[in-house]
Enzyme design. Structure first.
Site, mmCIF file in Angstrom:
data_model
loop_
_atom_site.group_PDB
_atom_site.id
_atom_site.type_symbol
_atom_site.label_atom_id
_atom_site.label_comp_id
_atom_site.label_asym_id
_atom_site.label_seq_id
_atom_site.Cartn_x
_atom_site.Cartn_y
_atom_site.Cartn_z
ATOM 1 N N ARG A 105 0.881 -1.189 0.000
ATOM 2 C CA ARG A 105 0.000 0.000 0.000
ATOM 3 C C ARG A 105 0.900 1.215 0.000
ATOM 4 O O ARG A 105 1.704 1.400 0.925
ATOM 5 C CB ARG A 105 -0.912 0.000 1.224
ATOM 6 N N HIS A 118 -7.399 0.690 -6.261
ATOM 7 C CA HIS A 118 -7.564 -0.159 -5.074
ATOM 8 C C HIS A 118 -8.221 -1.481 -5.535
ATOM 9 O O HIS A 118 -9.390 -1.728 -5.282
ATOM 10 C CB HIS A 118 -8.435 0.570 -4.054
ATOM 11 N N CYS A 171 -16.481 1.479 0.912
ATOM 12 C CA CYS A 171 -15.297 0.657 1.188
ATOM 13 C C CYS A 171 -14.843 0.784 2.638
ATOM 14 O O CYS A 171 -14.118 -0.068 3.136
ATOM 15 C CB CYS A 171 -14.164 1.037 0.248
ATOM 16 N N ASP A 219 -17.456 6.896 -1.201
ATOM 17 C CA ASP A 219 -16.189 6.778 -0.467
ATOM 18 C C ASP A 219 -15.867 8.162 0.091
ATOM 19 O O ASP A 219 -16.503 9.161 -0.266
ATOM 20 C CB ASP A 219 -15.080 6.283 -1.414
ATOM 21 N N GLN A 252 -10.108 -3.957 -3.227
ATOM 22 C CA GLN A 252 -11.417 -3.421 -2.872
ATOM 23 C C GLN A 252 -12.417 -3.646 -4.015
ATOM 24 O O GLN A 252 -13.537 -4.097 -3.782
ATOM 25 C CB GLN A 252 -11.278 -1.924 -2.555
ATOM 26 N N ARG A 255 -13.587 -8.626 2.280
ATOM 27 C CA ARG A 255 -12.171 -8.398 1.972
ATOM 28 C C ARG A 255 -11.369 -9.649 2.325
ATOM 29 O O ARG A 255 -10.483 -10.079 1.586
ATOM 30 C CB ARG A 255 -11.621 -7.191 2.749
HETATM 31 N N1 CP Z 1 -11.162 -0.197 2.645
HETATM 32 C C1 CP Z 1 -9.884 -0.205 3.060
HETATM 33 O O1 CP Z 1 -8.954 -0.451 2.304
HETATM 34 O O2 CP Z 1 -9.717 0.055 4.393
HETATM 35 P P1 CP Z 1 -8.324 0.275 5.151
HETATM 36 O O3 CP Z 1 -7.784 1.609 4.728
HETATM 37 O O4 CP Z 1 -8.708 0.257 6.605
HETATM 38 O O5 CP Z 1 -7.394 -0.835 4.795
HETATM 39 N N1 NVA Z 2 -10.051 6.611 -1.220
HETATM 40 C C1 NVA Z 2 -9.609 6.234 0.094
HETATM 41 C C2 NVA Z 2 -9.805 4.774 0.311
HETATM 42 C C3 NVA Z 2 -9.434 4.277 1.690
HETATM 43 C C4 NVA Z 2 -9.592 2.789 1.823
HETATM 44 C C5 NVA Z 2 -8.149 6.631 0.282
HETATM 45 O O1 NVA Z 2 -7.356 6.444 -0.654
HETATM 46 O O2 NVA Z 2 -7.797 7.127 1.349
#
Ligand code: CP
Ligand code: NVA
Length: 310
Positions: free
Chosen positions: A108, A135, A270, A230, A138, A298
């Protein structure tokens, strides 16, 4: 017919074939059912997954760690600033080195190109756990959840409301590959990335899906099977928060919006949710909301991905 995915990276849903996506969805369905019946398959006995994080996480970190454990393997949490990456070792060298110890990497980070470079350099599967652009874990979970709730994907109308961000991009790819009708309703200036839109439209043309962008929220949600939103301020955009709230407030998912679809409509997110911003408490806590099933999925989707690629 089963397609082999061993050794494959998951950088973008756009890179997967329709067959591979359905294989992930069907494997998820089987694994979830077996797990719920108390059957624990351990196909990854003795295998190790490195999890590199440059951004915070609740769901991704915990679900990947539990997923690999349940499959018989082992997870290492690698905070990016604790690695030599933080002191200038290149992403490619990091990938080459980690490939000598591990059987898979989940990452990530901010810049999507870093994940592309890591995947190129590593000789083991690399799984994108979120970048500023995409993502995919997701997106796969999201379409699995729609499939689980509605029994189909083809022809399902999913309306994504709010900021055209990484989650919106992966949903567009997932919907385009599986014959869904994806509408993305944003304020002017918050549309999804033009290259992603073009690629999703190419995928859609092959499957009979449609991908549509609009600023007209009221018209967009008519007939929606799913309304999805989101956060308005993604990780790394905190300095823009106030401006984003002003621009995006007309796109809040409210009980009125949910009712204006004219049919039963699921609510998805999400998570993490910013209650009172992109969605009201009444909607996220309503019977139409499937957000916690979505969060649970997930785990199941990622178990399928790990078992298939590692
Ligand atoms: N939806 C998601 O990826 O959540 P986190 O940021 O908690 O991993
Ligand atoms: N769009 C959000 C998703 C978090 C899971 C971000 O990138 O912070």
């Amino acid at each position: 017919m089963a397609v082999t995915m061993k050794g494959k990276d998951l950088v973008s849903i756009h890179d997967l074939s329709v067959e591979e996506i359905w294989q992930i969805l069907k494997t998820t369905e089987t694994m979830k059912l077996r797990w719920k019946s108390g059957i624990f398959d351990r196909p990854l006995e003795g295998k190790a997954l490195g999890m590199v994080f440059s951004k915070p996480s609740t769901r991704t970190r915990v679900s990947f760690e539990v997923a690999i454990y349940q499959l018989g393997g082992y997870a290492l949490y690698l905070g990016a600033s604790d690695l030599q990456l933080g002191r200038g070792e290149t992403i490619a060298d990091t990938g080459r080195v980690l490939s000598r110890y591990l059987d898979g990497i989940m990452i990530r980070t901010f810049d999507h190109q870093d994940v592309v470079e890591l995947a190129e350099a590593a000789s083991i599967p690399v799984i994108n756990g979120l970048t500023d652009l995409l993502h995919p874990c997701q997106g796969l979970t999201d379409i699995y959840t729609v499939y689980e709730k509605l029994g189909r994907l083809e022809g399902v109308k999913l309306v994504y409301v709010g900021d055209g961000n990484n989650v919106a991009h992966s949903l567009m790819f997932a919907g385009a590959k599986t014959g869904m009708h994806v509408v993305v309703a944003t304020p002017p200036g918050r549309e999804p990335d033009a290259d992603i839109v073009r690629l999703a439209a190419e995928d859609a043309a092959r499957t009979g899906a449609t991908v549509e962008l609009t600023h007209d929220l009221a018209q967009a949600v008519r007939g929606a099977d799913v309304i999805y939103t989101d956060t308005w301020t993604s990780m790394g955009q905190e300095a823009e928060r106030e401006r984003r709230i002003v621009e995006l407030t007309p796109y809040q998912v409210t009980p009125h919006l949910m009712l204006s679809t004219g049919k039963p409509t699921l609510f998805m997110h999400c998570l993490p949710a910013h209650r009172g911003e992109e969605v009201t408490d009444e909607v996220i806590d309503s019977p139409a909301s499937v957000v916690f099933d979505q969060a649970e999925n997930r785990l199941h989707t990622q178990k399928a991905v790990l078992a298939l690629v590692m």
